[in-house]
Every structure is written in structure tokens, then in C-alpha cells.
Scaffold this active site. Sequence first.
Site, mmCIF file in Angstrom:
data_model
loop_
_atom_site.group_PDB
_atom_site.id
_atom_site.type_symbol
_atom_site.label_atom_id
_atom_site.label_comp_id
_atom_site.label_asym_id
_atom_site.label_seq_id
_atom_site.Cartn_x
_atom_site.Cartn_y
_atom_site.Cartn_z
ATOM 1 N N LYS A 176 0.751 -1.233 -0.328
ATOM 2 C CA LYS A 176 -0.079 -0.105 -0.004
ATOM 3 C C LYS A 176 0.708 1.168 -0.099
ATOM 4 O O LYS A 176 1.637 1.556 1.085
ATOM 5 C CB LYS A 176 -1.094 -0.257 1.527
ATOM 6 C CG LYS A 176 -2.349 0.983 1.467
ATOM 7 C CD LYS A 176 -1.771 2.493 1.175
ATOM 8 C CE LYS A 176 -2.074 3.395 2.533
ATOM 9 N NZ LYS A 176 -1.783 4.067 1.820
ATOM 10 N N GLY A 229 7.210 5.189 8.023
ATOM 11 C CA GLY A 229 6.242 6.816 8.063
ATOM 12 C C GLY A 229 6.267 7.429 9.511
ATOM 13 O O GLY A 229 7.433 7.094 10.330
ATOM 14 N N SER A 230 5.513 8.027 10.120
ATOM 15 C CA SER A 230 5.328 8.884 11.080
ATOM 16 C C SER A 230 5.069 7.925 12.237
ATOM 17 O O SER A 230 4.574 6.569 12.246
ATOM 18 C CB SER A 230 4.339 9.644 11.641
ATOM 19 O OG SER A 230 3.211 9.087 11.118
ATOM 20 N N VAL A 233 1.376 6.877 13.347
ATOM 21 C CA VAL A 233 1.147 5.673 12.875
ATOM 22 C C VAL A 233 1.302 4.397 13.079
ATOM 23 O O VAL A 233 0.968 3.398 13.381
ATOM 24 C CB VAL A 233 0.723 6.250 10.888
ATOM 25 C CG1 VAL A 233 0.333 5.080 10.572
ATOM 26 C CG2 VAL A 233 -0.134 8.123 10.702
ATOM 27 N N GLY A 234 3.118 4.795 12.833
ATOM 28 C CA GLY A 234 3.645 3.584 13.072
ATOM 29 C C GLY A 234 3.589 3.036 14.440
ATOM 30 O O GLY A 234 3.423 1.790 15.161
ATOM 31 N N GLU A 251 10.120 1.735 10.800
ATOM 32 C CA GLU A 251 10.919 2.574 10.950
ATOM 33 C C GLU A 251 9.968 3.965 10.848
ATOM 34 O O GLU A 251 9.241 4.461 9.724
ATOM 35 C CB GLU A 251 11.535 2.275 9.316
ATOM 36 C CG GLU A 251 13.136 2.558 9.482
ATOM 37 C CD GLU A 251 13.640 2.283 10.233
ATOM 38 O OE1 GLU A 251 14.242 2.798 10.883
ATOM 39 O OE2 GLU A 251 14.357 1.265 10.354
ATOM 40 N N CYS A 285 14.421 10.698 6.892
ATOM 41 C CA CYS A 285 14.323 10.747 8.176
ATOM 42 C C CYS A 285 15.389 10.613 8.218
ATOM 43 O O CYS A 285 15.299 10.670 10.210
ATOM 44 C CB CYS A 285 13.349 8.990 8.289
ATOM 45 S SG CYS A 285 13.994 8.150 7.110
ATOM 46 N N GLU A 386 10.614 16.052 15.877
ATOM 47 C CA GLU A 386 10.604 16.433 13.735
ATOM 48 C C GLU A 386 9.744 17.073 13.111
ATOM 49 O O GLU A 386 8.774 17.477 13.689
ATOM 50 C CB GLU A 386 10.853 14.685 13.311
ATOM 51 C CG GLU A 386 11.225 14.100 12.535
ATOM 52 C CD GLU A 386 10.840 13.576 11.510
ATOM 53 O OE1 GLU A 386 9.410 13.099 11.635
ATOM 54 O OE2 GLU A 386 11.725 12.341 10.796
HETATM 55 P P1 ADP Z 1 4.607 10.763 6.337
HETATM 56 O O1 ADP Z 1 4.571 11.264 7.157
HETATM 57 O O2 ADP Z 1 5.603 9.882 5.695
HETATM 58 O O3 ADP Z 1 2.627 11.017 5.648
HETATM 59 P P2 ADP Z 1 2.185 8.767 8.161
HETATM 60 O O4 ADP Z 1 2.982 7.250 9.310
HETATM 61 O O5 ADP Z 1 1.883 9.261 7.827
HETATM 62 O O6 ADP Z 1 3.719 9.441 7.797
HETATM 63 O O7 ADP Z 1 2.200 7.838 5.933
HETATM 64 C C1 ADP Z 1 2.881 6.855 6.094
HETATM 65 C C2 ADP Z 1 2.237 5.137 5.427
HETATM 66 O O8 ADP Z 1 1.151 5.149 7.207
HETATM 67 C C3 ADP Z 1 1.004 5.861 4.012
HETATM 68 O O9 ADP Z 1 1.340 4.974 3.196
HETATM 69 C C4 ADP Z 1 -0.002 6.260 5.007
HETATM 70 O O10 ADP Z 1 -1.471 5.968 3.908
HETATM 71 C C5 ADP Z 1 -0.519 5.101 5.667
HETATM 72 N N1 ADP Z 1 -1.196 5.386 7.589
HETATM 73 C C6 ADP Z 1 -1.576 6.532 7.342
HETATM 74 N N2 ADP Z 1 -2.193 5.897 8.554
HETATM 75 C C7 ADP Z 1 -2.120 5.030 8.595
HETATM 76 C C8 ADP Z 1 -3.048 3.849 9.231
HETATM 77 N N3 ADP Z 1 -4.152 4.397 10.671
HETATM 78 N N4 ADP Z 1 -2.937 2.411 9.928
HETATM 79 C C9 ADP Z 1 -2.048 2.424 8.542
HETATM 80 N N5 ADP Z 1 -1.726 2.721 7.560
HETATM 81 C C10 ADP Z 1 -1.538 4.207 7.707
#
Ligand code: ADP
Length: 497
Positions: A176, A229-230, A233-234, A251, A285, A386
Amino acid sequence: MQTKIYQNLIGGQWVSAQSGETFLNRNPANIDDVVGEFQSSGEADVDRAVKAARAAYKQWRLFPAPKRGEILYRAGELLLRHKENLARQMTREMGKVLSETRGDVQEAADTAFYMAGEGRRLFGQTTPSELRDKFAMSVRMPVGVCGMITPWNFPMAIPSWKLFPALMCGNTCVIKPAEDTPLSTFNLVEMLLEAGLPEGVVNIVTGYGPEAGAPLVAHPEVDAISFTGSSEVGRIVGQTAAGFFKPCSLEMGGKNAMIVLEDANLDLALDGAVWGSFGTSGQRCTATSRIIVQKSIVGEFTRRLVERAQALRVGDGLNAQVEMGPQINQQQVETSARYTGIAEKEGAQLLTGGKRLSGDGLDKGFFFSPTVFGGVGAGMRIAREEVFGPVVSLIECDSFDQAIGFANGIQYGLSTALYSRNVNLAFKAMRDLEAGITYVNAPTIGAEVHLPFGGVKQTGNGHREGGTGALDFYTSWKAVYVDYSDRLQRAQIDIGE
Ligand code: ADP
């Protein structure tokens, strides 16, 4: 020109999302430029993709690993053949300058070649048994169906870090990609298909995080999750995966420090500071976001860094003269502006930048000026949180020991750098900096694919991408014992024979 509609890739078929809805991928340098239309997927689409990956796994795990590697090798060659076109498409969807998107494609090719070679290694161990006439070994087994959720800042390199080792190890995948940069994942997977990857081995489901990412993490038939990602969300991803006892590689964020000591080559340190802070518009990052400078040189270093930041040409990354592109979207540019306000309120001194850029063809994009703060205290929010934008903080220090203390005094531990010509201090820094990556006389960015990538503390949860760490995540160890004695032998009991 009509906008191209991209469908999900499920079981080798291009299919629309069940919702019938799509979203637009726009150029961050010019929001009127629509790169493509992508599927807004949900749980039902994810379920279909996981089932396709599960079905393909039956055969793919039995495909010899060296042959899996050869497909990756061919994909690597195709990536290099199409590098320029792929890089241009990536700059259009992500914004970073062409030299950087070429590097992003190169990184995917490097990963393909590295993992292709691993196809002929994938070593396990043989070891003596404590019992007579008994053979013992450990072998790496694939994990099964791997779910991957990727961010927008390395639109091809990060998907390759996940897909290529997973595939080489015999797993099948559902990816995804980030909603801001899905095209580069499509382009990457096209190379794999052209290289001969069988149907269903890689599946792509596009969409927003909560709708399309969350059901992938929570799907009971997904055996492992890899997320970049963030931190916010992580945490959600990790908690969901834990409920299923699923291996989960996270990560996440960084607040990466560069230490510049008074004996450093100042020209070199400045080159590193500019590249580390403003490369990818600070949206890595591993971006340099804190520069800890020894008191005796802070005046000169500050003056020269500000000059360099002001001289940077900001604009559309497709223009060869441009050195720094836009931020990815409205939200990121707002975050940079918000942190500028926070830093000023805390008493940091805004030395240059700090504003959204307009005019000169920049009105339609998410451009933020290269920003330098001076007089930053190590405890201020701007020095701990960050930003993910072109914003760097200068922190003055008295000594090497104080610099290490400042560098370590945060929740993250991804990348660090020391500029000094003192070999003793360099080795102390390599030992004492709390981070997954330490550079000596080089900036905090610039990871190579055959070394482990990841961080300590709240940057990650202990896994590594790149290097052999990737194999550890995408395989599980199996211990195999073969007893050729023709009698029952009991470990730990029938001893002394
Ligand atoms: P960024 O700051 O890089 O946008 P995010 O953590 O928001 O960081 O997004 C990183 C990835 O995680 C993207 O592919 C985003 O669609 C996905 N994402 C965001 N929210 C969720 C969630 N609740 N569950 C799973 N994946 C998510």
C-alpha cells in the site's frame, strides 16, 4: 490531456476499487498538474489482494531462490535502462530534484542487484549435534504473505527495500504505497513484471492510510508487516500487529544531529550541513535537523551556513538549475511554518527563511524557504521534535562531551554525524552516539543498501532494513535435526556417550 487512471494490481489483474472511488496524485511543484488518478481502496480490496498473495505463495515459495534472484537482477537492469524516465516521473509526483530522484531509482537498482546475489547465498548454518550420528542445521524459511506500507519521501527506494528482500526470501507481497506518490510503486512493480515475476506474487492496493493501510495490518492472513512513516501511525500499526503476534518492522522518525568540532574541516562540514539539512527539502528521516557546533567556531559556521541557505535555488525539481524542490503537500508546508512559530516563541533566533515562498512561478506549489535557527537550546521543541521540512537548528556546545550529551538527549536515535580530524574523538563518537547510523566527516544522510538501516529508541522497534537485517525480517529460522543412528537418542539425557 486526459488523466491516466491507475487500477489496483491484484492476482495479475488490473482492477478498480470496490468503492468505485479514486483520488488524484498531484505535482507538489504545481498542484494544477495532475499526475494520475488512483483507486481509493478499502477493506474488501485489501482482502482480495491478500487472498491473491496467499494463492501465489504456494508456488513462489518453491521457486528456487537463485531463480527468484535472477528476476530481481533483470528488474535491476530494467530500472537502470529506464532510469531517466522513472526519475522524471518521480520528480513530478514527489517534487525532489532530478539528481535525487535519479538516486532514488539507482537505490532500487542497487537493492535489486544486492538481493539477486543473496539468492545464491541465503545462508543458514550447519553445526555439530551433541549426539552421535545426528546432523543439525538451521535454514531460512519464508514468512508467508507480507504487507507493506510505505511513505512518500523515497517513492521507489523504500518500496524496493521491502519488496526485493521479501521476494528473494520466497514471500509474496501486498503493498500500500503512500497516497502522495503511488506512481513510483507502480513503475517499480512494472519492472518486476517485465522481468518475469509471476502473477499474484506482488499486489498493489492504493488508498488512504486508515481505509487501505489499516485493514492490511489487521488482516489475519497477512503474516508480517513492514511500515515506514510517522511515529504516530507507527504506534497504531505496531499495536494492531501485536494483537495478532505478527512480526512488524517499524521505521519512523528522527531528529538527527551533526556535531561540528573546532578542529573540523569547516568547508567540508558546511557542504555536509547544506546537503544534510536541505537535500530532499529536509524531508528525509535521516535529515540533519540539529547542528551542534563548538563555541569557538559557531560565529563563522553560522554566518557561512546562512549565506549558503540563502543562495539555494528553490523551485520545480524538473528544472536543472534548481537545488531544492517543494515540500510534498499543504500539510507538510504548514508543519514547517508552525514549527517556525514555535521556535521563535521559545526564543530561538530565526536567521533566515521561515516562510512559504510565492511569486516567480512558485504560487502553485508547496515551497518553503531554507530555514536556519540560531541560539537554539538543546531542550527546545525545535531541537527535539521532527519537522520534516527544510528547517535546521544550530546549538552551541562547549565540549565534545557536551555535544554527545545534546545529541543523545532526545527520544529518537536514527542518524548522527561527527565532523572532526581527531581520531580518538571519532572513535568515541562511534561508540557513544545513540543511533543506528553514525557518519564521520559525512552528513547524516546517504545510507547504502548493503548496510543495516534503522534506529534505536523511538525511531524503530529493533528491526533493520538493508543489509542482512532485511533477511532476518523476511525469513524465520527453522532448526532441522536428522538422526541417522537408527535408535532413539534423547538430547540432554543420553549424554556422555
Ligand atoms: P508521512 O508523514 O510519511 O505521511 P504517515 O505515517 O502519515 O507518514 O504515512 C505513512 C504511510 O502510512 C502512508 O502510506 C499512509 O497512507 C499510511 N497510513 C496512514 N495512516 C495509517 C493507518 N491508520 N494504518 C495504516 N497505515 C496508515
